[in-house]
Design an enzyme around this catalytic site. Structure first.
Site, PDB file in Angstrom:
ATOM      1  N   HIS A 361       0.799  -1.225   0.000  1.00  8.23           N
ATOM      2  CA  HIS A 361       0.000   0.000   0.000  1.00  8.23           C
ATOM      3  C   HIS A 361       0.828   1.270   0.000  1.00  8.23           C
ATOM      4  O   HIS A 361       0.292   2.347   0.215  1.00  8.23           O
ATOM      5  CB  HIS A 361      -0.906   0.045   1.232  1.00  8.23           C
ATOM      6  N   LYS A 552     -10.027  13.343   4.139  1.00 13.05           N
ATOM      7  CA  LYS A 552      -9.047  12.248   4.137  1.00 13.05           C
ATOM      8  C   LYS A 552      -8.143  12.458   5.337  1.00 13.05           C
ATOM      9  O   LYS A 552      -8.188  13.523   5.955  1.00 13.05           O
ATOM     10  CB  LYS A 552      -8.231  12.236   2.850  1.00 13.05           C
ATOM     11  N   ARG A 553      -7.308  11.476   5.666  1.00 11.85           N
ATOM     12  CA  ARG A 553      -6.367  11.680   6.758  1.00 11.85           C
ATOM     13  C   ARG A 553      -5.506  12.919   6.485  1.00 11.85           C
ATOM     14  O   ARG A 553      -5.195  13.219   5.340  1.00 11.85           O
ATOM     15  CB  ARG A 553      -5.427  10.466   6.894  1.00 11.85           C
ATOM     16  N   LYS A 558      -0.620  14.427   1.193  1.00 10.60           N
ATOM     17  CA  LYS A 558      -1.965  14.652   0.643  1.00 10.60           C
ATOM     18  C   LYS A 558      -2.210  16.141   0.351  1.00 10.60           C
ATOM     19  O   LYS A 558      -3.103  16.498  -0.392  1.00 10.60           O
ATOM     20  CB  LYS A 558      -3.024  14.097   1.591  1.00 10.60           C
ATOM     21  N   THR A 662      -9.287   5.998  -2.332  1.00 13.44           N
ATOM     22  CA  THR A 662     -10.618   5.454  -2.615  1.00 13.44           C
ATOM     23  C   THR A 662     -11.668   6.539  -2.439  1.00 13.44           C
ATOM     24  O   THR A 662     -12.762   6.439  -2.993  1.00 13.44           O
ATOM     25  CB  THR A 662     -10.962   4.265  -1.690  1.00 13.44           C
ATOM     26  N   LYS A 666     -15.346   7.355  -4.484  1.00  9.10           N
ATOM     27  CA  LYS A 666     -16.656   7.619  -3.863  1.00  9.10           C
ATOM     28  C   LYS A 666     -17.251   8.910  -4.396  1.00  9.10           C
ATOM     29  O   LYS A 666     -18.451   8.992  -4.684  1.00  9.10           O
ATOM     30  CB  LYS A 666     -16.512   7.717  -2.334  1.00  9.10           C
TER      31      LYS A 666
HETATM   32  C1  PLP Z   1     -12.827   6.418   1.918  1.00  8.43           C
HETATM   33  C2  PLP Z   1     -12.376   6.820   3.256  1.00  8.43           C
HETATM   34  C3  PLP Z   1     -11.028   7.135   3.476  1.00  8.43           C
HETATM   35  C4  PLP Z   1      -9.978   7.118   2.378  1.00  8.43           C
HETATM   36  O1  PLP Z   1      -9.963   8.379   1.758  1.00  8.43           O
HETATM   37  P1  PLP Z   1      -8.770   8.814   0.775  1.00  8.43           P
HETATM   38  O2  PLP Z   1      -9.239  10.116   0.239  1.00  8.43           O
HETATM   39  O3  PLP Z   1      -8.714   7.764  -0.295  1.00  8.43           O
HETATM   40  O4  PLP Z   1      -7.554   8.914   1.567  1.00  8.43           O
HETATM   41  C5  PLP Z   1     -10.638   7.533   4.735  1.00  8.43           C
HETATM   42  N1  PLP Z   1     -11.527   7.611   5.747  1.00  8.43           N
HETATM   43  C6  PLP Z   1     -12.838   7.332   5.568  1.00  8.43           C
HETATM   44  C7  PLP Z   1     -13.763   7.465   6.720  1.00  8.43           C
HETATM   45  C8  PLP Z   1     -13.304   6.919   4.329  1.00  8.43           C
HETATM   46  O5  PLP Z   1     -14.603   6.606   4.171  1.00  8.43           O
END
Ligand code: PLP
Length: 817
Positions: A361, A552-553, A558, A662, A666
């Site tokens: 990853h 996101k984190r 990022k 991911t 979404k």
């Molecule tokens: C999808 C998701 C992530 C991943 O988000 P990225 O933008 O791909 O880093 C992190 N936390 C939650 C709660 C999510 O649903």
């Protein structure tokens, strides 16, 4: 007429109402009159669970008897999100639930809200595991998710008066949790420490202490497959005096870990995502859940057999290692086969390498997990011997493949020197059949850079499986309005289990009637989010502004800082009249992000965002034009609310740093347009939706590499773009710290002198593309057309497709007959 293929409820509303009443009475001892929303939640969940039990039992029976191999998805994290509505969807009971709860005098939304989200993951990696087990069940593939039942999940985030992140413990089991079944009768013993002795020419591990791994089982219902799989999370308990009496005393008397220490093993989720921590407890966690899972699989597939033929093990189950956290499973299976079942090395190695596969990853070589051999030797002395032996055999094998001594040395699983280190990614690559990255670009970079020596010598091991997300949770449950519109547009609801059918929406992007309905859905979602936000967080968001989201984190790669710098630049431009107020497109920006508690720069960025929000939202000069909100504690629930309401999504990591992402998937599936770099799965999303329907900016991977090589000087970029200079100067001058010039000095200093992730170098192209974004947004029909094309062309990013790729490329198995 639209074709309805969704599951049909096994009960009428009346029957379900009675089932809830029964649970209230017999399981909880509560009358309908006494029942609170939380009581109804527990009763309804227990009642729903009963409807899954028969399929669960037959799935397990068929799995053990079956002709098809099962999948064991080993993951230190499962970020599941709430369970109740997902189970209702899979049973076709959403409407019956609403009606039954209303009949009992409660508000269905409040009952659903009583569920406490299990936060047993940090972010993307844990959510991926949750999407994957949903898809495995929905495809009818027998599978176990194996992980840890942490007592405390990811911390609850709050902000203090200064806008700083405060972490609160997430004691998610404080109230009754109706989904997990604690199966004390199927516990496993996990040993630690001690030494290895020779007895009759055989190696015997004499551990110093043991803990009891107790499984907590969650049902994982498939959508329309009739199958229900198992998520088995291990909880650590001590062996108490009762167990001492039943076991052989001499073996166990000093072997018992005091209760508190034993239970520490599954006490907390490590709040880290990509940086390894030299924490002994973390290694204990990893071994704990993997050892319990391997023994569990042997118990399940060879029931009651003292001398099972484990050469058939790889035909029964294939283990997927979700990153390096479970890689200690490779020497553990070797140990079990050799020491416990008497196989010779070569047979054991053959079984082991056929059983395991590894998903990588990361890209940063420095983020690949490494353990000091000394620590492994203290905790798992027999495993260290086996790892060293694997290393020796592997080096021998390499000598047969290449004469390049330097290359062989680079590939050592155990490094040389005074303080040898065990490289878990190398162990996983040597000890498994396949290695995969999680997006095309990422898999290519793994082969070219991160694991290059391995890919050169073992090219067939390497493959790609691009990540995906489950459409059940992230479209159907999160966005019922869009789901209904899609079903109406396609004339069928089959898309929920075959997401490529979304392609059928492509022509509708040019149908004014459909575009209008799509616009209405998006607006209704924005209104719904505004109401939710007011209720839950107390802020007002104006649904007649553009909703622009970055969730996101929080991590430097990022680049939340890029977003905040551009936002400040825009704020300054409005204030000082560089842009005419009347020309400004009204925008509401949402952030959501947790920072690892020890990650100083990330936490300071959070503080900055909160204070920019405070200043901007209270400035009458920009009122109605710009607003910034940072709802605390980003989690799956907030994702489900915010993503459907978003129009512009930010995926702005430095090229070559985000493995896949991911969140990007979404958003596209929910009809947001993306502004993003050529990184991770953005590359494939842009290919699918078309370059015209994606806002691309920033450097490519090659340009980033070139700039590193040439020598990167961020100050040059600060001098070159007056917008950037203005933004950084405002921060330095205390505009967001009540005049204090020190508060953000570490951030400013980093940007101007180091800026490892090249935020400044990408600033100009990022700020420039905002004009293009805003021009398009002014033409709502054109915008919505592109948004529809995003939905229509991203069916590929269903986790069902990811799982089908794993089945074909890696696992070589399929659904139960
Ligand atoms: C999808 C998701 C992530 C991943 O988000 P990225 O933008 O791909 O880093 C992190 N936390 C939650 C709660 C999510 O649903």
């Amino acid at each position: 007429m639209t074709e309805q293929t969704a599951p049909k409820s096994p009960v009428t509303t009346e029957q379900f109402t009675n089932e809830i009443k029964e649970q209230l009475k017999y399981a909880q001892g509560i009358t309908v009159e006494q029942a609170t929303d939380a009581d109804i939640y527990v009763a309804a969940s227990l009642a729903v669970r009963r409807h899954l039990v028969d399929s669960w039992a037959t799935t397990q029976k068929d799995m053990v008897n079956g002709s098809t191999k099962a999948v064991g998805y080993l993951s230190a994290e499962f970020l599941m999100g709430k369970q109740l509505r997902n189970a209702l969807l899979n049973l076709g009971m959403l409407a019956e639930f609403d009606d039954a709860v209303k009949a009992l005098g409660h508000d269905p939304q409040l009952v659903v809200d009583s569920e406490y989200e299990p936060g047993l993951g940090n972010g993307g990696l844990g959510r991926l595991a949750a999407c994957f087990i949903d898809s495995l069940a929905s495809l009818g593939v027998p599978a176990f998710g194996y992980g840890i039942q942490y007592k405390y999940g990811i911390f609850k985030q709050e902000f203090d008066a200064e806008g700083k992140q405060v972490e609160r413990p997430d004691y998610w089991l404080a109230n009754e949790e109706p989904w997990g079944h604690i199966d004390y009768n199927r516990s496993q013993k996990v040993n630690f420490g001690g030494q290895v002795v020779e007895e009759d020419g055989k190696k015997v591990w004499k551990p110093a202490w043991s803990v009891r791994a107790v499984p907590v089982d969650y049902m994982v219902p498939g959508y329309k497959s009739g199958r229900v799989n198992t998520l088995r999370l291990w909880s650590a308990k001590s062996y108490d005096e009762f167990d001492l009496l039943t076991f052989n005393k001499s073996e166990y008397l000093d072997a018992v870990k005091p209760q508190v220490e034993a239970e520490n093993i599954s006490k907390i989720l490590y709040p880290e995502d990509s940086t390894p921590q030299g924490k002994r407890l973390r290694l204990e966690q990893q071994y704990f859940f993997v050892a319990a899972s391997i023994h569990d699989a042997i118990r399940v597939f060879y029931p009651g057999q003292d001398k099972p033929d484990l050469t058939t093990f790889p035909n029964k189950i294939t283990f997927q290692l979700n990153d390096t956290h479970p890689v200690i499973g490779i020497p553990e299976l070797m140990r079990v086969l050799i020491d416990e079942y008497g196989y010779d090395w070569d047979t054991a190695w053959d079984i082991t390498t056929k059983t395991f596969n590894y998903t990588c990853h990361t890209l940063l070589p420095e983020a690949l997990e490494v353990w000091p051999a000394r620590l492994i030797g203290e905790l798992l002395p027999r495993h260290l011997e086996i790892i060293n032996e694997i290393n020796d055999h592997f080096l021998e094998e390499l000598k047969g493949l290449t004469r390049d001594k330097e290359r062989i040395n680079r590939m050592r699983i155990v490094t040389e020197g005074d303080d040898p280190q065990v490289r878990m990614a190398y162990l996983a690559t040597a000890g498994g059949s396949h290695v995969n990255g999680v997006a095309e670009l990422h898999s290519q970079l793994l082969k070219d850079v991160t694991l290059r020596d391995f890919s050169d010598l073992f090219p067939k091991k390497f493959t790609n499986v691009t990540n995906g997300v489950t459409p059940r949770r992230f479209i159907r449950l999160a966005n019922p309005r869009l789901s209904n519109l899609i079903t109406e547009g396609l004339g069928t609801d089959k898309w929920l289990s075959d997401l490529d059918l979304l392609q059928g929406l492509v022509p509708l992007a040019d149908d004014p009637e459909f575009v209008k309905k799509f616009a209405e859905v998006k607006h209704a979602n924005k209104v719904a989010f505004a109401n939710f936000a007011k209720d839950r967080y107390g802020f007002e968001a104006n649904p007649d502004t553009m909703f622009n989201t970055m969730v996101k984190r929080l991590h430097e790669y990022k680049r939340q800082s890029l977003k905040i710098l551009a936002l400040i630049a825009r704020y300054a431009a409005i204030k000082n009249g560089t842009i005419n107020v009347d020309d400004v497109l009204p925008r509401t920006v949402f952030f959501g992000a947790k920072a690892a508690p020890g990650y100083y720069m990330a936490k300071l960025t959070i503080q900055l965002i909160n204070n920019v929000a405070r200043v901007v939202n209270n400035d009458p000069d920009v009122k109605g034009k710009l607003a910034v909100h940072f709802p605390a504690n980003y989690n799956v629930r907030l994702a489900q609310h915010l993503i459907p309401a978003t129009e512009l999504d930010e995926q702005i990591s430095q090229a070559g740093k985000e493995a896949s992402g991911t969140g990007n998937m979404k958003f596209a599936l929910n009809g947001a347009l993306t502004v993003g770099t050529l990184d991770g799965a953005n590359v494939e999303i842009r290919e699918k939706v078309g370059a015209d329907n994606f806002f691309l900016f920033g450097m490519t991977v090659d340009e980033v590499e070139d700039l590193y090589e040439k020598g990167y000087d961020p100050a040059k970029y600060y001098e070159a773009d007056p917008r950037l200079k203005m933004a950084i100067d405002m921060i330095s001058n205390g505009a967001f710290s009540d005049g204090d010039r020190n508060t953000y000095a570490p951030l400013v200093a980093d940007w101007l002198t180091k800026d490892y992730f090249m935020t400044l170098a990408d600033f100009t192209s990022y700020a420039d593309i905002q004009y293009e974004i805003e021009d398009l947004y002014r033409d709502q029909d054109a915008w919505n057309r592109k948004a529809i094309l995003n939905v229509a062309n991203t069916g590929y990013f269903s986790s069902d497709r990811s799982i089908e790729d794993y089945l074909e490329r890696i696992w070589h198995t399929g659904p139960l007959a």
